[in-house]
Design an enzyme around this catalytic site. Structure first.
Site, PDB file in Angstrom:
ATOM      1  N   ASP A   1      -1.940  -2.436  -8.415  1.00 37.74           N
ATOM      2  CA  ASP A   1      -1.416  -3.196  -9.552  1.00 37.74           C
ATOM      3  C   ASP A   1      -1.646  -2.465 -10.872  1.00 37.74           C
ATOM      4  O   ASP A   1      -0.828  -2.536 -11.785  1.00 37.74           O
ATOM      5  CB  ASP A   1      -2.088  -4.571  -9.630  1.00 37.74           C
ATOM      6  N   GLU A   2      -2.788  -1.761 -10.956  1.00 38.81           N
ATOM      7  CA  GLU A   2      -3.169  -1.099 -12.202  1.00 38.81           C
ATOM      8  C   GLU A   2      -2.346   0.152 -12.481  1.00 38.81           C
ATOM      9  O   GLU A   2      -2.441   0.733 -13.566  1.00 38.81           O
ATOM     10  CB  GLU A   2      -4.663  -0.758 -12.187  1.00 38.81           C
TER      11      GLU A   2
ATOM     12  N   GLY B   1       1.176  -0.332  -4.230  1.00 41.84           N
ATOM     13  CA  GLY B   1       0.083  -1.201  -3.808  1.00 41.84           C
ATOM     14  C   GLY B   1      -1.067  -1.300  -4.786  1.00 41.84           C
ATOM     15  O   GLY B   1      -1.992  -2.081  -4.567  1.00 41.84           O
TER      16      GLY B   1
ATOM     17  N   TYR C   1       1.846   0.072   6.313  1.00 43.47           N
ATOM     18  CA  TYR C   1       0.865  -0.238   5.270  1.00 43.47           C
ATOM     19  C   TYR C   1      -0.136   0.904   5.225  1.00 43.47           C
ATOM     20  O   TYR C   1      -0.991   1.034   6.085  1.00 43.47           O
ATOM     21  CB  TYR C   1       0.182  -1.569   5.586  1.00 43.47           C
TER      22      TYR C   1
ATOM     23  N   THR D   1      -0.529   2.128  -0.916  1.00 44.56           N
ATOM     24  CA  THR D   1      -1.742   1.800  -1.661  1.00 44.56           C
ATOM     25  C   THR D   1      -2.633   3.032  -1.665  1.00 44.56           C
ATOM     26  O   THR D   1      -3.612   3.139  -0.924  1.00 44.56           O
ATOM     27  CB  THR D   1      -2.450   0.581  -1.045  1.00 44.56           C
TER      28      THR D   1
ATOM     29  N   LYS E   1       4.239   0.373   2.290  1.00 45.66           N
ATOM     30  CA  LYS E   1       3.413  -0.187   1.222  1.00 45.66           C
ATOM     31  C   LYS E   1       2.400   0.891   0.887  1.00 45.66           C
ATOM     32  O   LYS E   1       1.503   1.188   1.670  1.00 45.66           O
ATOM     33  CB  LYS E   1       2.712  -1.473   1.653  1.00 45.66           C
TER      34      LYS E   1
ATOM     35  N   SER F   1      -5.036  -7.609   3.211  1.00 45.28           N
ATOM     36  CA  SER F   1      -6.444  -7.533   2.810  1.00 45.28           C
ATOM     37  C   SER F   1      -6.809  -8.679   1.871  1.00 45.28           C
ATOM     38  O   SER F   1      -7.894  -9.261   1.976  1.00 45.28           O
ATOM     39  CB  SER F   1      -6.721  -6.204   2.107  1.00 45.28           C
ATOM     40  N   THR F   2      -5.905  -9.022   0.965  1.00 41.17           N
ATOM     41  CA  THR F   2      -6.157 -10.085  -0.003  1.00 41.17           C
ATOM     42  C   THR F   2      -6.333 -11.433   0.674  1.00 41.17           C
ATOM     43  O   THR F   2      -7.025 -12.307   0.158  1.00 41.17           O
ATOM     44  CB  THR F   2      -5.008 -10.144  -1.030  1.00 41.17           C
TER      45      THR F   2
END
EC number: 4.1.3.3
Length: 293
Positions: A190-191, A188, A136, A166, A164, A47-48
């Site tokens: 980061d926070e 997935g 994913y 997320t 993964k 996605s990034t």
């Protein structure tokens, strides 16, 4: 097989103003991740990387450039998932021929696919490519919510290495790790690195690692070492940065932060807003001064 644990940047892609791939800029982003962020690997085509707005040939070009630049310095995972299974297979074959260490594929989305259809999708990509696979799972974007039994069905294919993850369902994360300890989980979000690491994830894949990879590793390793207070302090700083990035426009802001490091991170791909406003540029400079200097 190469070790796929650790910190992986979800690779950003540099585009020219006309939307074409900026190869020079993409190579600079890759080098920044390897040389400055010291990541263990790159997750290419996710996605990034604005992947779902690209043609098949553009996706292949990004896979080629990333492999050519990184060579064997770090691990490379190719995200080949698509709502078009034939495209996913074609991309998977191409990345495998290039020498990618593993494939990944987002669950097929938009249409409400049944679980047998989702399993067929993964089994087909694996059978056609012969490569290993990372599922994913990103339910808030795909609408596909799989439970522990369904992951267990996917894991019956020995080529499926893990997921993964997320998602915010950390109860499911814990249950998955307990039920399938030999299957890998990459966080997935980061926070939420600290809680994910405390629950035993094997690594993390994140967009903000392109600029904040050093802190991401610190959080991961401190948590694994039981130094939770230290890890939490770094997570607080990281989340202050992430909060600012999200409020300012995720991909545009990360690209502007990279530019402030001398990296030609380029524009975003339309229909996303391709160019930062003066206000966004000023905010990016402020974020760099506060968190990345």
């Amino acid at each position: 097989m190469r070790d796929l644990k650790g910190i992986f940047s979800a690779l950003l892609v540099s585009f020219n103003e006309d939307g074409t791939i900026n190869e020079k800029g993409l190579r600079q982003i890759i080098r920044h991740n390897i040389d400055k962020m010291k990541v263990d690997g790159l997750y290419v085509g996710g996605s990034t990387g604005e992947n779902f707005m690209l043609s098949t040939e553009e996706k292949k070009e990004i896979f080629r450039i990333a492999k050519d630049e990184a060579k064997d310095q770090i691990a490379l995972i190719a995200q080949v998932g698509s709502v078009n299974l034939k495209e996913a297979v074609e991309l998977g074959k191409y990345a495998t021929e290039l020498g990618y260490d593993c494939l990944s594929a987002v669950t097929p989305f938009y249409y409400k696919f049944s679980f047998p259809e989702i399993k067929h999708y993964y089994d087909t990509i694996i059978a056609e490519t012969g490569n290993n696979m990372i599922v994913y799972s990103i339910p808030f974007l795909t609408g596909v919510n799989m439970g522990i039994e369904q992951f267990g069905e996917l894991y019956k294919n020995p080529k499926v290495l893990g997921v993964k993850f997320t998602a915010g369902d950390f109860y499911l994360l814990e249950r998955l790790k307990k039920a399938y300890p030999n299957h890998l989980i990459w966080a997935g979000f980061d926070e939420m690195m600290l809680p994910a690491a405390s629950l035993g994830v094997d690594g993390a894949i994140g967009s903000t690692f392109n600029v904040n990879g050093v802190r991401a590793r610190q959080i991961f390793e401190l948590t694994k070492a039981g130094k939770l207070a230290e890890a939490l302090e770094i997570q607080h700083v990281t989340n202050d940065l992430i909060e600012g990035i999200l409020a300012n426009g995720l991909y545009l802001t990360i690209k502007e932060l990279l530019k402030l490091e001398g990296v030609d991170a380029g524009y975003c791909r339309e229909p996303m807003t391709s160019k930062a406003t003066e206000e966004q540029l000023a905010k990016a400079k402020d974020l760099k001064a506060k968190f990345l200097s």
